[in-house]
Design an enzyme around this catalytic site. Structure first.
Site: not given
Ligand code: DGP
Length: 113
Positions: A28-30, A86, A95, A99
């Site tokens: 799951r996204d944080i 993205n 990131v 993904h």
């Molecule tokens: P993007 O903008 O496409 O690179 O999305 C990166 C996503 O990663 C963003 O929606 C937040 C998520 N994210 C960043 N750090 C962490 C983390 O430490 N844990 C989780 N579960 N998600 C994260």
């Protein structure tokens, strides 16, 4: 190892993992932008879609198949959902580890950017 997703994959930092196999994990996204917001991530550190070689491209099909199954598991298949990749700074990629976002559980905006 500085990549945050590599750290989740290795178990160094926690993630709410919903799927894992030899090539892909999902968690799951944080910072969820929808009631259901799951990230589907290759275990191998591939920086971005734009960096994929021809040989690496099939991972995207595998990731999409996992997104489809996760959407079924989350009960949003019928209602619909969105998958997003993205790529690079102007694509909003924060990131630098490839993904796929699976977003659903509410009516998503019709804006694509
Ligand atoms: P993007 O903008 O496409 O690179 O999305 C990166 C996503 O990663 C963003 O929606 C937040 C998520 N994210 C960043 N750090 C962490 C983390 O430490 N844990 C989780 N579960 N998600 C994260």
């Amino acid at each position: 190892m500085s990549c945050i997703f590599c750290q989740i994959i290795s178990g160094e930092i926690p993630g709410e993992i919903l799927h894992q196999d030899d090539e892909v994990i999902a968690f799951r996204d944080i910072n969820p932008r929808a009631p259901i917001h799951i990230l589907i991530v290759p275990r191998k550190h591939l920086a971005a879609l734009s960096d994929l070689t021809e040989e690496e491209l099939p991972i995207l099909g595998k990731m999409a198949g996992i997104a489809k199954k996760l959407a079924e598991g989350e009960g949003i298949s019928e209602r619909g959902y969105r998958i997003v990749v993205n790529c690079g700074p102007e694509g909003g990629q924060l990131v630098p580890h490839l993904h796929m976002h699976l977003l659903g559980g509410r009516q998503l905006s019709d804006e694509m950017g």
